[in-house]
Design an enzyme around this catalytic site. Structure first.
Site, short mmCIF file in Angstrom:
data_model
loop_
_atom_site.label_atom_id
_atom_site.label_comp_id
_atom_site.label_asym_id
_atom_site.label_seq_id
_atom_site.Cartn_x
_atom_site.Cartn_y
_atom_site.Cartn_z
N HIS A 1 0.74 -1.10 0.10
CA HIS A 1 -0.19 -0.16 -0.19
C HIS A 1 0.77 1.25 0.00
O HIS A 1 2.07 1.17 0.18
CB HIS A 1 -0.97 -0.01 1.21
CG HIS A 1 0.05 0.26 2.64
ND1 HIS A 1 0.88 -0.75 3.26
CD2 HIS A 1 0.16 1.30 3.37
CE1 HIS A 1 1.23 -0.38 4.24
NE2 HIS A 1 0.88 0.89 4.22
N ASP B 1 0.64 4.93 2.08
CA ASP B 1 -0.19 5.50 3.04
C ASP B 1 -1.11 6.61 2.44
O ASP B 1 -0.63 7.42 1.86
CB ASP B 1 0.75 6.04 4.18
CG ASP B 1 1.41 4.98 4.90
OD1 ASP B 1 2.50 5.46 5.36
OD2 ASP B 1 0.84 3.91 4.78
N HIS C 1 4.78 0.15 0.02
CA HIS C 1 5.33 -0.56 0.98
C HIS C 1 4.49 -1.58 1.63
O HIS C 1 3.47 -1.51 1.38
CB HIS C 1 5.93 0.58 2.07
CG HIS C 1 5.15 1.41 2.77
ND1 HIS C 1 4.49 2.17 2.02
CD2 HIS C 1 4.48 1.14 3.98
CE1 HIS C 1 3.37 2.79 2.98
NE2 HIS C 1 3.62 2.24 4.15
N ARG D 1 6.37 -8.99 16.04
CA ARG D 1 7.00 -7.90 15.70
C ARG D 1 6.17 -6.66 15.97
O ARG D 1 4.89 -6.85 15.89
CB ARG D 1 7.27 -7.76 14.09
CG ARG D 1 7.93 -6.48 13.79
CD ARG D 1 8.33 -6.60 12.21
NE ARG D 1 8.62 -5.10 11.58
CZ ARG D 1 8.10 -4.30 11.09
NH1 ARG D 1 6.70 -4.50 10.84
NH2 ARG D 1 8.60 -2.98 10.93
C1 LIG Z 1 -5.75 6.31 7.01
C2 LIG Z 1 -5.22 5.00 7.18
C3 LIG Z 1 -5.88 3.70 6.87
C4 LIG Z 1 -5.06 2.66 7.01
C5 LIG Z 1 -4.20 3.32 8.60
C6 LIG Z 1 -4.02 4.72 7.89
C7 LIG Z 1 -2.79 4.80 7.01
C8 LIG Z 1 -2.64 3.51 6.52
C9 LIG Z 1 -3.68 2.68 5.96
C10 LIG Z 1 -3.55 1.32 5.75
C11 LIG Z 1 -2.45 0.61 6.88
C12 LIG Z 1 -2.97 0.99 4.35
C13 LIG Z 1 -3.04 -0.75 4.17
C14 LIG Z 1 -4.46 -1.35 4.21
C15 LIG Z 1 -5.09 -0.83 5.69
C16 LIG Z 1 -6.57 -1.43 5.70
C17 LIG Z 1 -4.36 -1.82 7.04
O1 LIG Z 1 -3.70 -2.86 6.45
O2 LIG Z 1 -4.53 -1.44 7.94
C18 LIG Z 1 -4.96 0.57 6.01
C19 LIG Z 1 -5.27 1.20 7.17
C20 LIG Z 1 -6.88 1.19 7.53
O3 LIG Z 1 -7.56 1.52 6.53
O4 LIG Z 1 -7.47 0.43 8.45
O1 LIG Z 2 4.73 -1.96 10.60
C1 LIG Z 2 5.41 -1.65 9.64
O2 LIG Z 2 6.72 -1.67 9.54
C2 LIG Z 2 4.58 -0.99 8.51
C3 LIG Z 2 3.28 -0.81 8.81
C4 LIG Z 2 2.53 0.26 7.77
O3 LIG Z 2 2.88 0.60 6.74
C5 LIG Z 2 1.16 1.09 8.06
O4 LIG Z 2 0.63 0.67 9.23
O5 LIG Z 2 0.89 1.88 7.31
FE LIG Z 3 1.95 2.22 5.81
#
Ligand SMILES: C=C1C[C@]23C[C@H]1CC[C@H]2[C@]1(C)CCC[C@@](C)(C(=O)O)[C@H]1[C@@H]3C(=O)O
Ligand SMILES: O=C(O)CCC(=O)C(=O)O
Ligand SMILES: [Fe+2]
Length: 350
Positions: free
Chosen positions: A218, A220, A274, A284
């Site tokens: 993704h 951010d 990333h 972790r």
């Molecule tokens: C505004 C946000 C949505 C998420 C948390 C923050 C910034 C990063 C986003 C996220 C981590 C991107 C990957 C997918 C996601 C669903 C996750 O894996 O948590 C995303 C977060 C979210 O929508 O909860």
């Molecule tokens: O845990 C990490 O190193 C990255 C997590 C991340 O990219 C996120 O929470 O948006």
């Molecule tokens: Fe991220």
């Protein structure tokens, strides 16, 4: 539950083209020493060097490290210790602050119920930080109101941690402004009274770490992310068509720009793909502060970044609209901002 899985449930197994099956060579990320820039007697050359390094990083992949950032090792250690205490709690306790559908705050375990496939191998706790003198204790109050008064010590640690993160973010915004040739104050003022998100990421060990992902690929959607990894490797960045790892450095914060800053820079800087991988040996944890502007502030590039050769790349929007899009309509990935722009202008999402 995640800890005990020997066979991995299908919804946690990622498609072959997204599995983390190869080693990720370490990425040599620009390391920016903020000591001189932050000192009262900071020299123009120190500021210039820091903004030059940021420009170099953001023109390549949008990731850089900051050291001598002025944030105490004790506070960082307390924040990690409090995270361990929260995640050691029984599921029933953590579920007291279960994330509600469509909301960004609260506890989530693998986002079961939110997504049906490609589930992340992680638990998360997200809460809001407001840089607003009229609501000075949003984080502390969240912990007490949501979890109980016995969580006041945790709330105090994260209140202080978020205040330090907000202050560091504004200094980095000064450098980003200088690196883009706008005034030092422009982006700092844009992010004053920020309404940001703090997230505690917990990744349990996984028996089959080559089938799963802690956090999927993704960008951010936010503006700036300040991340502190614990001692376990896991963060990977996609650069030059290859996944590269960013090794933990306890004295450094990993900083990256997000989609909202990409829009503010009129696409001059790109937010970067990333992900986080897991392993079979150890858990972790990472602390992620996501800087977000005040909800109703209109996201559009400064006029210095617009000219006949570089027209507007994205429509005006507010962070409130983009946040709702990611929480209710679209799982943030590598195309979120384009999908959001299409959604705003009512084109079918590809
Ligand atoms: C505004 C946000 C949505 C998420 C948390 C923050 C910034 C990063 C986003 C996220 C981590 C991107 C990957 C997918 C996601 C669903 C996750 O894996 O948590 C995303 C977060 C979210 O929508 O909860
Ligand atoms: O845990 C990490 O190193 C990255 C997590 C991340 O990219 C996120 O929470 O948006
Ligand atoms: Fe991220």
């Amino acid at each position: 539950m995640l800890n005990l899985q020997a066979t991995i449930p299908n919804q946690f197994i990622w498609p072959d083209d997204e599995k983390p099956c190869t080693e990720a060579p370490e990425l040599d990320v620009p390391l920016i020493d903020l000591q001189n820039f932050l000192s009262a007697s900071s020299s123009p050359s120190a500021t210039l060097e820091a903004s030059r390094l940021i420009s170099e990083a953001c023109s390549k992949h949008g990731f850089f490290l900051v050291v001598n950032h002025g944030i105490s090792e004790e506070l960082i250690s307390d924040a990690h210790e409090c995270m361990a205490r929260f995640y050691d709690m029984p599921p029933s306790e953590k579920q007291k602050v279960q994330r509600k559908p469509g909301e960004s705050c609260g506890y989530a375990s693998s986002f079961t119920g939110r997504f049906s496939t490609k589930l992340p191998w992680k638990e998360t706790l997200s809460f809001r930080f407001c840089d607003d003198k009229n609501s000075p204790n949003t984080v502390q109050d969240y912990f007490c109101d949501a979890l109980g008064h016995e969580f006041l010590p945790l709330g105090k640690v994260y209140q202080e941690y978020c205040e330090e993160m907000s202050s560091l973010s504004l200094k980095i915004m000064e450098l980003l402004g200088l690196s883009l040739g706008v005034s030092r104050d422009y982006f700092r003022e844009f992010f004053e009274e920020n309404d940001s998100i703090m997230r505690l990421n917990y990744y349990p060990p996984c028996q089959k770490p080559n089938l799963t992902l802690g956090t999927g690929p993704h960008c951010d959607p936010t503006s700036l992310t300040i991340l502190h990894q614990d001692h376990v490797n896991g963060l990977q960045v996609f650069v030059d068509n290859q996944w590269r790892s960013i090794s933990p450095n306890p004295k450094a914060f990993v900083v990256n720009i997000g989609d909202t800053f990409m829009a503010l820079s009129n696409n001059i800087y790109k937010s970067c793909l990333h992900r986080a991988v897991v392993n079979s040996q150890s858990e972790r944890k990472s602390l992620a502060f996501f800087l977000c502007p005040k909800k109703d502030r209109v996201v559009k590039p400064p006029r210095e970044l617009l000219d006949s050769n570089t027209p507007r790349r994205y429509p005006d929007f507010t962070w409130s609209m983009l946040l709702e899009f990611t929480q209710k309509h679209y799982r943030a990935d590598m195309n979120t901002l384009q999908a959001f722009s299409d959604w705003l202008t009512k084109k079918p999402i590809k």
